[in-house]
Design an enzyme around this catalytic site. Structure first.
Site, PDB file in Angstrom:
ATOM      1  N   ASP A 229       0.209  -0.980  -0.060  1.00 21.44           N
ATOM      2  CA  ASP A 229      -0.055   0.102  -0.101  1.00 21.44           C
ATOM      3  C   ASP A 229       1.061   1.289  -0.202  1.00 21.44           C
ATOM      4  O   ASP A 229       2.242   1.045   0.460  1.00 21.44           O
ATOM      5  CB  ASP A 229      -0.793  -0.082   1.148  1.00 21.44           C
ATOM      6  CG  ASP A 229      -2.425  -0.599   1.576  1.00 21.44           C
ATOM      7  OD1 ASP A 229      -2.447  -1.782   0.266  1.00 21.44           O
ATOM      8  OD2 ASP A 229      -3.181  -0.526   1.832  1.00 21.44           O
TER       9      ASP A 229
ATOM     10  N   HIS B 163      -6.164   3.027  -4.251  1.00 14.21           N
ATOM     11  CA  HIS B 163      -5.911   3.128  -2.993  1.00 14.21           C
ATOM     12  C   HIS B 163      -6.014   4.587  -2.313  1.00 14.21           C
ATOM     13  O   HIS B 163      -5.442   5.043  -1.557  1.00 14.21           O
ATOM     14  CB  HIS B 163      -4.407   3.061  -2.076  1.00 14.21           C
ATOM     15  CG  HIS B 163      -4.702   2.156  -0.628  1.00 14.21           C
ATOM     16  ND1 HIS B 163      -5.764   2.235  -0.141  1.00 14.21           N
ATOM     17  CD2 HIS B 163      -3.491   3.140  -0.234  1.00 14.21           C
ATOM     18  CE1 HIS B 163      -5.318   1.474   0.770  1.00 14.21           C
ATOM     19  NE2 HIS B 163      -4.306   2.572   1.377  1.00 14.21           N
TER      20      HIS B 163
ATOM     21  N   HIS C 119      -5.195   9.361   0.464  1.00 19.68           N
ATOM     22  CA  HIS C 119      -5.423   8.608   1.793  1.00 19.68           C
ATOM     23  C   HIS C 119      -5.873   9.090   2.629  1.00 19.68           C
ATOM     24  O   HIS C 119      -5.555   8.808   3.489  1.00 19.68           O
ATOM     25  CB  HIS C 119      -3.703   8.153   2.268  1.00 19.68           C
ATOM     26  CG  HIS C 119      -3.755   6.691   2.827  1.00 19.68           C
ATOM     27  ND1 HIS C 119      -3.515   7.198   4.224  1.00 19.68           N
ATOM     28  CD2 HIS C 119      -3.324   5.780   2.381  1.00 19.68           C
ATOM     29  CE1 HIS C 119      -3.837   5.615   4.806  1.00 19.68           C
ATOM     30  NE2 HIS C 119      -3.042   5.048   3.891  1.00 19.68           N
TER      31      HIS C 119
ATOM     32  N   HIS D 219       3.669  -2.263   2.698  1.00 23.30           N
ATOM     33  CA  HIS D 219       3.897  -1.620   2.936  1.00 23.30           C
ATOM     34  C   HIS D 219       4.637  -1.014   1.596  1.00 23.30           C
ATOM     35  O   HIS D 219       6.053  -1.127   2.638  1.00 23.30           O
ATOM     36  CB  HIS D 219       3.765   0.120   3.787  1.00 23.30           C
ATOM     37  CG  HIS D 219       2.019   0.139   4.816  1.00 23.30           C
ATOM     38  ND1 HIS D 219       1.688  -0.958   5.571  1.00 23.30           N
ATOM     39  CD2 HIS D 219       1.019   1.198   4.334  1.00 23.30           C
ATOM     40  CE1 HIS D 219       0.358  -0.930   5.404  1.00 23.30           C
ATOM     41  NE2 HIS D 219      -0.025   0.679   5.422  1.00 23.30           N
TER      42      HIS D 219
END
Length: 269
Positions: free
Chosen positions: A83, A134, A138, A236
């Protein structure tokens, strides 16, 4: 530039072959990947054991930490997901580690970061990985109005698809999405399901948002993989500790006989 376009065409052709093979399966069950561990890989490379093609209509949400069901994985099978990237300094190290072991993963990218680092975004696709979505920047979407949250999702999708495919339609080329912080809502989940977008949660993670050494992260993650017997792993590619830990993780997975599964969409647009 011509070389970049050739790489992307090769990547798209590879995904087309995956889609054709996936048509022979139900819910994308085991499809072997020809040449997943190609001639450029070491003989003892972990490799990618198979492609799992997901039908969004049949599998709208996956990941047992958030949802009742997950991907149809056998014991010992792992889907690696990353991510928040792409990010210089860390994403290249992650990509290098995956390439060295002939492993394909899924990157849930931020639209803002994709625009800032398009070369890394295109490298992910060119090297055979699934590039998914995504949001743009964020935020926690369950703290926004549904309309604002959808606009944030769509902005991220449009940025990524424009850079990779030269298009920015409302429907993403790869209809995979992960909520930042897993902060979903029933309304947004319903809207994404209606649009044919698969929402990914996770089955386990490395907790790499917490400060720890690469060795500590490795021990923690291996213990969780052992306990869960595989599943969707969340990492990540923006974390230095994760980038440093990944080569050891992949070598250990290979030594323990665990297998990597690469997810693609059965209905890629």
């Amino acid at each position: 530039m011509a070389a970049d376009h050739a790489n992307l065409r090769g990547r798209l052709s590879w995904r087309g072959r995956c889609s054709a093979l996936a048509g022979m399966t139900s819910l994308g069950l085991a499809v072997l990947v020809p040449g997943a561990a190609g001639a450029e890989c070491a003989a003892d490379a972990l490799g990618t054991s198979r492609v799992l093609a997901i039908d969004p209509a049949a599998t709208p949400r996956v990941g047992r930490k958030q949802f009742p069901a997950t991907l149809p994985l056998a014991p010992g099978e792992i889907v690696l997901t990353f991510d928040d990237g792409p990010w210089p300094g860390t994403t290249p190290r992650v990509l290098d580690a995956l390439k060295a072991q002939c492993v394909r993963a899924t990157f849930f990218v931020l639209g803002r970061s994709a625009v800032e680092h398009p070369d890394l975004l295109r490298r992910e696709l060119a090297e055979g990985h699934t590039v998914a979505h995504h949001t743009w920047s964020h935020p926690l979407l369950n703290r926004m109005s549904p309309a604002s949250a959808e606009a944030e999702i769509d902005r991220g999708i449009a940025a990524v698809d424009r850079l990779l495919y030269g298009k920015s339609a409302p429907d993403p080329v790869t209809p995979f999405f992960r909520f930042p912080g897993f902060a979903s809502s029933p309304t947004l989940l319903e809207k994404l399901a209606h649009r044919g977008i698969v929402v990914f949660g996770a089955d386990l993670w490395a907790s790499d948002w917490n400060p720890m050494t690469p060795n500590a992260e490795l021990r923690l993650l291996l213990g969780r993989i052992e306990q869960a017997r595989g599943g969707i792993v969340l990492l990540h590619d923006t974390k230095r500790e994760t980038a440093a830990m990944l080569p050891s993780l992949l070598r250990t997975l290979s030594a323990r006989g665990l297998r990597i599964v690469h997810v693609v969409s059965k209905t890629e647009r």
